[in-house]
Write a protein that holds these residues in place. Structure first.
Motif, PDB file in Angstrom:
ATOM      1  N   GLY A 363      25.178 -12.368 -23.919  1.00 32.05           N
ATOM      2  CA  GLY A 363      26.042 -13.274 -24.363  1.00 32.05           C
ATOM      3  C   GLY A 363      27.493 -13.188 -23.780  1.00 32.05           C
ATOM      4  O   GLY A 363      27.996 -14.272 -23.425  1.00 32.05           O
ATOM      5  N   MET A 364      27.915 -12.161 -23.807  1.00 33.09           N
ATOM      6  CA  MET A 364      29.268 -12.048 -23.411  1.00 33.09           C
ATOM      7  C   MET A 364      29.388 -12.095 -21.707  1.00 33.09           C
ATOM      8  O   MET A 364      30.331 -12.586 -21.234  1.00 33.09           O
ATOM      9  CB  MET A 364      30.042 -10.787 -23.682  1.00 33.09           C
ATOM     10  N   LEU A 365      28.433 -11.632 -21.190  1.00 34.78           N
ATOM     11  CA  LEU A 365      28.343 -11.789 -19.825  1.00 34.78           C
ATOM     12  C   LEU A 365      28.042 -13.033 -19.288  1.00 34.78           C
ATOM     13  O   LEU A 365      28.973 -13.872 -18.416  1.00 34.78           O
ATOM     14  CB  LEU A 365      27.158 -10.986 -19.169  1.00 34.78           C
ATOM     15  N   ALA A 366      27.433 -13.857 -20.048  1.00 35.21           N
ATOM     16  CA  ALA A 366      26.941 -15.394 -19.833  1.00 35.21           C
ATOM     17  C   ALA A 366      28.519 -16.237 -19.903  1.00 35.21           C
ATOM     18  O   ALA A 366      28.821 -17.030 -19.116  1.00 35.21           O
ATOM     19  CB  ALA A 366      26.150 -15.911 -20.825  1.00 35.21           C
ATOM     20  N   LEU A 367      29.365 -15.847 -20.929  1.00 39.02           N
ATOM     21  CA  LEU A 367      30.620 -16.521 -21.018  1.00 39.02           C
ATOM     22  C   LEU A 367      31.562 -16.050 -19.976  1.00 39.02           C
ATOM     23  O   LEU A 367      32.324 -16.972 -19.625  1.00 39.02           O
ATOM     24  CB  LEU A 367      31.105 -15.986 -22.509  1.00 39.02           C
ATOM     25  N   PHE A 371      33.071 -18.582 -17.318  1.00 37.84           N
ATOM     26  CA  PHE A 371      34.614 -18.881 -17.048  1.00 37.84           C
ATOM     27  C   PHE A 371      34.675 -18.552 -15.424  1.00 37.84           C
ATOM     28  O   PHE A 371      35.690 -19.506 -14.763  1.00 37.84           O
ATOM     29  CB  PHE A 371      35.465 -17.707 -17.589  1.00 37.84           C
ATOM     30  N   PHE A 372      34.156 -17.738 -14.601  1.00 41.51           N
ATOM     31  CA  PHE A 372      34.672 -17.603 -13.194  1.00 41.51           C
ATOM     32  C   PHE A 372      33.986 -18.849 -12.502  1.00 41.51           C
ATOM     33  O   PHE A 372      34.437 -19.168 -11.401  1.00 41.51           O
ATOM     34  CB  PHE A 372      34.029 -16.365 -12.987  1.00 41.51           C
TER      35      PHE A 372
END
Length: 383
Positions: A363-367, A371-372
């Motif tokens: 989930g954090m990697l998806a966020l 963003f990038f």
């Protein structure tokens, strides 16, 4: 012969469920299997419209003379059919479909030669008769006779099959026979099934419809031998009928044996080399073996025994793979039964914290990636 008596009986047709409940409560099986008795086999349907335009359909059932059934026999057991299947068809090895005959109104009667009949016919060995009767129309659907057969008789009926066991004086073993029923024409629809669709309909002179039975299905039967005597039988029940059913047999020693329904199948082919063909493998058929598998690993009672085991009851759970089983005798034994794989629940040793950590990281990697990616789109738009 079976005697069902309904005299001058009529019911307003509001729906088939009402007809089923009314007929089953009104049908009186009294001193069954008497010679010269009569069997219920004719049903009349008539409709009348009153002055207000309201139409009332009346079903009247009367007694008529039919072929003698059960002369000189004694009733042993009565079992009703329960529908617990998800698919109404069976895919064969050639990709064709064999439609199951799923009649929820089927009543299975088991009888044996009475002591009076044996007295006057001592040369004939004992026989057991199995009758399949539709309780809505009162018609005899099918019957089967087992020669050299003696009680105890245990019968279970589910979906499109009937399984019963008895003692054979010819082989000196307990025999288990399975009967499978399949439609001869089209398939079965859970929402539109009617016992009257299995009957031939024609108009009489007074405008009413006379219904007389025909054979809408075919029977396939096969017999297996058990090295030990059986005291009870049942079949597992699941919430949606997706899981393969498991047959439960109570053994004389107090154990309960679990047998896959596919091992007690009338379509198992006889192969001399005991090797299945590609069509058999596609349909999931094993070559026929005359003996039931009696592995102690299949005992659901484990190393315990149920004294005086006489009844086995099964009930569904919220998990499709699991069924509840209660064994009754002098003792009580309660357990859960699965078909071999608990596909709808996690193992007790499953690493739940690791799964949660992986979900959080993903989930954090998806966020971060989102963003990038938005930053990249913005820079690209300003170029």
């Amino acid at each position: 012969m079976v005697k069902g008596q309904v005299s001058g009986y009529a019911v307003k047709m509001q729906g088939e469920k009402e007809v089923v409940s009314e007929l089953t409560s009104t049908l009186v099986w009294k001193k069954v299997f008497e010679p010269s008795s009569e069997f219920l086999d004719t049903t009349t349907i008539s409709s009348k419209t009153d002055a207000h335009g309201k139409t009332t359909t009346t079903i009247t059932t009367t007694q008529t003379k039919a072929a003698e059934v059960g002369v000189g026999e004694e009733l042993i057991t009565v079992t009703h059919n329960e529908i617990n299947t998800h698919g109404p068809g069976r895919v064969l090895g050639d990709s064709s479909v064999l439609w199951k005959y799923l009649n929820p109104h089927t009543l299975v009667l088991g009888t044996t030669t009475s002591s009076v009949a044996k007295k006057y016919n001592t040369e004939k060995d004992n026989t057991i008769h199995i009758y399949l009767i539709d309780v809505v129309t009162g018609h005899l659907l099918a019957s089967q006779v087992q020669d050299h057969a003696y009680p105890p008789l245990h019968v279970l009926s589910s979906d499109n099959y009937v399984v019963y066991d008895y003692w054979s004086s010819k082989s000196h073993t307990t025999q288990v026979t399975v009967i499978d029923m399949y439609w001869t024409t089209s398939g079965w629809d859970r929402d539109t099934f009617s016992s009257y669709l299995s009957l031939t309909q024609f108009r009489s002179n007074n405008g009413d419809f006379q219904l007389k039975s025909k054979s809408p299905f075919t029977l396939e039967s096969q017999t297996y031998s058990s090295p030990v005597s059986l005291t009870a039988s049942a079949v597992t029940v699941t919430s949606h009928g997706i899981t393969n059913p498991q047959l439960l047999f109570g053994l004389e020693g107090g154990n309960v044996l679990q047998v896959d329904r596919r091992l007690v199948d009338s379509r198992r082919p006889v192969r001399e080399d005991m090797k299945p063909t590609p069509e058999d493998m596609k349909e999931g058929l094993r070559p026929y073996s005359p003996w039931l598998e009696m592995s102690p690993l299949r005992f659901i009672t484990y190393n315990r025994t149920v004294a005086g085991l006489r009844h086995i009851q099964a009930a569904p759970t919220q998990l499709e793979s699991t069924s509840l089983v209660l064994c009754q005798g002098i003792d009580l034994f309660y357990t859960t039964v699965t078909s071999g794989t608990t596909y709808d629940r996690l193992d007790p040793d499953f690493n739940t914290p690791l799964l949660m950590a992986v979900c959080v990281v993903v989930g954090m990697l998806a966020l971060v990636t989102s963003f990038f990616y938005k930053e990249h789109l913005l820079k690209t738009a300003w170029k």
